[in-house]
Design a protein around this motif. Sequence first.
Motif, PDB file in Angstrom:
ATOM      1  N   SER A  47      15.001   6.616   3.480  1.00 21.11           N
ATOM      2  CA  SER A  47      14.984   7.148   2.117  1.00 21.11           C
ATOM      3  C   SER A  47      15.094   6.020   1.088  1.00 21.11           C
ATOM      4  O   SER A  47      14.366   5.998   0.088  1.00 21.11           O
ATOM      5  CB  SER A  47      16.128   8.145   1.928  1.00 21.11           C
ATOM      6  N   ILE A  48      15.976   5.083   1.340  1.00 19.54           N
ATOM      7  CA  ILE A  48      16.134   3.942   0.434  1.00 19.54           C
ATOM      8  C   ILE A  48      14.855   3.114   0.401  1.00 19.54           C
ATOM      9  O   ILE A  48      14.384   2.708  -0.666  1.00 19.54           O
ATOM     10  CB  ILE A  48      17.353   3.088   0.840  1.00 19.54           C
ATOM     11  N   TRP A  49      14.239   2.872   1.571  1.00 26.46           N
ATOM     12  CA  TRP A  49      12.997   2.092   1.618  1.00 26.46           C
ATOM     13  C   TRP A  49      11.865   2.797   0.879  1.00 26.46           C
ATOM     14  O   TRP A  49      11.046   2.144   0.224  1.00 26.46           O
ATOM     15  CB  TRP A  49      12.601   1.778   3.057  1.00 26.46           C
ATOM     16  N   GLN A  50      11.803   4.102   0.967  1.00 23.84           N
ATOM     17  CA  GLN A  50      10.765   4.839   0.236  1.00 23.84           C
ATOM     18  C   GLN A  50      10.950   4.674  -1.267  1.00 23.84           C
ATOM     19  O   GLN A  50       9.975   4.531  -2.010  1.00 23.84           O
ATOM     20  CB  GLN A  50      10.784   6.318   0.647  1.00 23.84           C
ATOM     21  N   GLN A  51      12.195   4.669  -1.704  1.00 20.31           N
ATOM     22  CA  GLN A  51      12.480   4.462  -3.127  1.00 20.31           C
ATOM     23  C   GLN A  51      12.134   3.032  -3.554  1.00 20.31           C
ATOM     24  O   GLN A  51      11.621   2.815  -4.659  1.00 20.31           O
ATOM     25  CB  GLN A  51      13.950   4.747  -3.410  1.00 20.31           C
ATOM     26  N   ILE A  52      12.433   2.063  -2.700  1.00 16.92           N
ATOM     27  CA  ILE A  52      12.089   0.670  -3.002  1.00 16.92           C
ATOM     28  C   ILE A  52      10.580   0.532  -3.150  1.00 16.92           C
ATOM     29  O   ILE A  52      10.091  -0.070  -4.107  1.00 16.92           O
ATOM     30  CB  ILE A  52      12.627  -0.279  -1.911  1.00 16.92           C
ATOM     31  N   GLU A  53       9.846   1.099  -2.207  1.00 16.30           N
ATOM     32  CA  GLU A  53       8.379   1.019  -2.279  1.00 16.30           C
ATOM     33  C   GLU A  53       7.867   1.649  -3.568  1.00 16.30           C
ATOM     34  O   GLU A  53       7.026   1.066  -4.264  1.00 16.30           O
ATOM     35  CB  GLU A  53       7.735   1.697  -1.075  1.00 16.30           C
ATOM     36  N   ALA A  54       8.364   2.824  -3.913  1.00 19.54           N
ATOM     37  CA  ALA A  54       7.918   3.513  -5.126  1.00 19.54           C
ATOM     38  C   ALA A  54       8.237   2.705  -6.385  1.00 19.54           C
ATOM     39  O   ALA A  54       7.440   2.674  -7.329  1.00 19.54           O
ATOM     40  CB  ALA A  54       8.549   4.899  -5.202  1.00 19.54           C
ATOM     41  N   ALA A  55       9.379   2.046  -6.404  1.00 20.58           N
ATOM     42  CA  ALA A  55       9.772   1.264  -7.576  1.00 20.58           C
ATOM     43  C   ALA A  55       8.968  -0.022  -7.721  1.00 20.58           C
ATOM     44  O   ALA A  55       8.642  -0.440  -8.836  1.00 20.58           O
ATOM     45  CB  ALA A  55      11.269   0.928  -7.505  1.00 20.58           C
ATOM     46  N   LEU A  56       8.622  -0.647  -6.605  1.00 24.77           N
ATOM     47  CA  LEU A  56       7.985  -1.969  -6.662  1.00 24.77           C
ATOM     48  C   LEU A  56       6.465  -1.964  -6.543  1.00 24.77           C
ATOM     49  O   LEU A  56       5.816  -2.911  -6.979  1.00 24.77           O
ATOM     50  CB  LEU A  56       8.576  -2.874  -5.580  1.00 24.77           C
ATOM     51  N   ARG A  57       5.889  -0.939  -5.951  1.00 27.77           N
ATOM     52  CA  ARG A  57       4.440  -0.908  -5.755  1.00 27.77           C
ATOM     53  C   ARG A  57       3.659  -1.065  -7.063  1.00 27.77           C
ATOM     54  O   ARG A  57       2.704  -1.837  -7.112  1.00 27.77           O
ATOM     55  CB  ARG A  57       4.010   0.352  -5.000  1.00 27.77           C
ATOM     56  N   PRO A  58       4.049  -0.398  -8.166  1.00 27.22           N
ATOM     57  CA  PRO A  58       3.287  -0.584  -9.411  1.00 27.22           C
ATOM     58  C   PRO A  58       3.373  -2.010  -9.972  1.00 27.22           C
ATOM     59  O   PRO A  58       2.497  -2.447 -10.710  1.00 27.22           O
ATOM     60  CB  PRO A  58       3.927   0.403 -10.386  1.00 27.22           C
ATOM     61  N   ILE A  59       4.403  -2.733  -9.605  1.00 31.69           N
ATOM     62  CA  ILE A  59       4.622  -4.078 -10.143  1.00 31.69           C
ATOM     63  C   ILE A  59       4.049  -5.149  -9.228  1.00 31.69           C
ATOM     64  O   ILE A  59       3.348  -6.055  -9.681  1.00 31.69           O
ATOM     65  CB  ILE A  59       6.129  -4.307 -10.374  1.00 31.69           C
ATOM     66  N   LEU A  60       4.339  -5.049  -7.932  1.00 33.59           N
ATOM     67  CA  LEU A  60       3.927  -6.072  -6.970  1.00 33.59           C
ATOM     68  C   LEU A  60       2.632  -5.724  -6.253  1.00 33.59           C
ATOM     69  O   LEU A  60       2.050  -6.590  -5.594  1.00 33.59           O
ATOM     70  CB  LEU A  60       5.021  -6.280  -5.916  1.00 33.59           C
ATOM     71  N   GLY A  61       2.223  -4.476  -6.322  1.00 31.95           N
ATOM     72  CA  GLY A  61       1.068  -4.021  -5.565  1.00 31.95           C
ATOM     73  C   GLY A  61       1.469  -3.715  -4.137  1.00 31.95           C
ATOM     74  O   GLY A  61       2.515  -4.163  -3.656  1.00 31.95           O
ATOM     75  N   GLN A  62       0.622  -2.943  -3.466  1.00 25.25           N
ATOM     76  CA  GLN A  62       0.939  -2.556  -2.091  1.00 25.25           C
ATOM     77  C   GLN A  62       1.038  -3.764  -1.176  1.00 25.25           C
ATOM     78  O   GLN A  62       1.938  -3.863  -0.356  1.00 25.25           O
ATOM     79  CB  GLN A  62      -0.116  -1.572  -1.559  1.00 25.25           C
ATOM     80  N   ARG A  63       0.111  -4.720  -1.332  1.00 27.77           N
ATOM     81  CA  ARG A  63       0.143  -5.902  -0.463  1.00 27.77           C
ATOM     82  C   ARG A  63       1.377  -6.752  -0.707  1.00 27.77           C
ATOM     83  O   ARG A  63       1.932  -7.333   0.224  1.00 27.77           O
ATOM     84  CB  ARG A  63      -1.129  -6.725  -0.653  1.00 27.77           C
ATOM     85  N   GLY A  64       1.826  -6.834  -1.947  1.00 30.24           N
ATOM     86  CA  GLY A  64       3.031  -7.602  -2.246  1.00 30.24           C
ATOM     87  C   GLY A  64       4.263  -6.998  -1.604  1.00 30.24           C
ATOM     88  O   GLY A  64       5.086  -7.703  -1.005  1.00 30.24           O
TER      89      GLY A  64
END
Length: 157
Positions: A47-64
């Motif tokens: 659950s925490i990792w899903q939140q991290i991905e959602a928070a960072l994907r718009p900024i770092l991109g999926q590959r980042g």
Amino acid sequence: MIKHQEFNRDGPATPVEKQEHQRIAANLTHRAENGADAEQIADAIVSIWQQIEAALRPILGQRGVDSLYRRSLHLAGLAHPWLAGIHEGRPDALDFEALKSALVQQSSAAAAAAGGALLQTFHDLLAGLLGPALTDRLLHSVWINSPSGASAEDTIR
């Protein structure tokens, strides 16, 4: 030695500490000590990792995000070798089901320790790239919110 001072909108900030994710790691350990099974701990970690991905994907991109997650798995895998090979040969780095599957095969204490180490490692890598203040701002919502609206800390208790 030159000390780096962090600033926020209101002026100098107190030294940036990793309090929130350290609290989460401590709560994972506490939960394991109080009878939570590995699946409950794995659910909280995912659950925490899903939140991290959602928070960072718009900024770092999926590959980042993928790259930082893979690097975190590799580094945390030095202390928890079973983490290192989770995503070998898989094109999708953020396969949280693979992480959950690996966690539930461990004791609750081992799952909690590895999950905490993985979160700590990710935070440290991100802070090394972006600086601690920006990292804490970007991940603040992760430490505060969970899908149910409770704090992430409450999610893992």
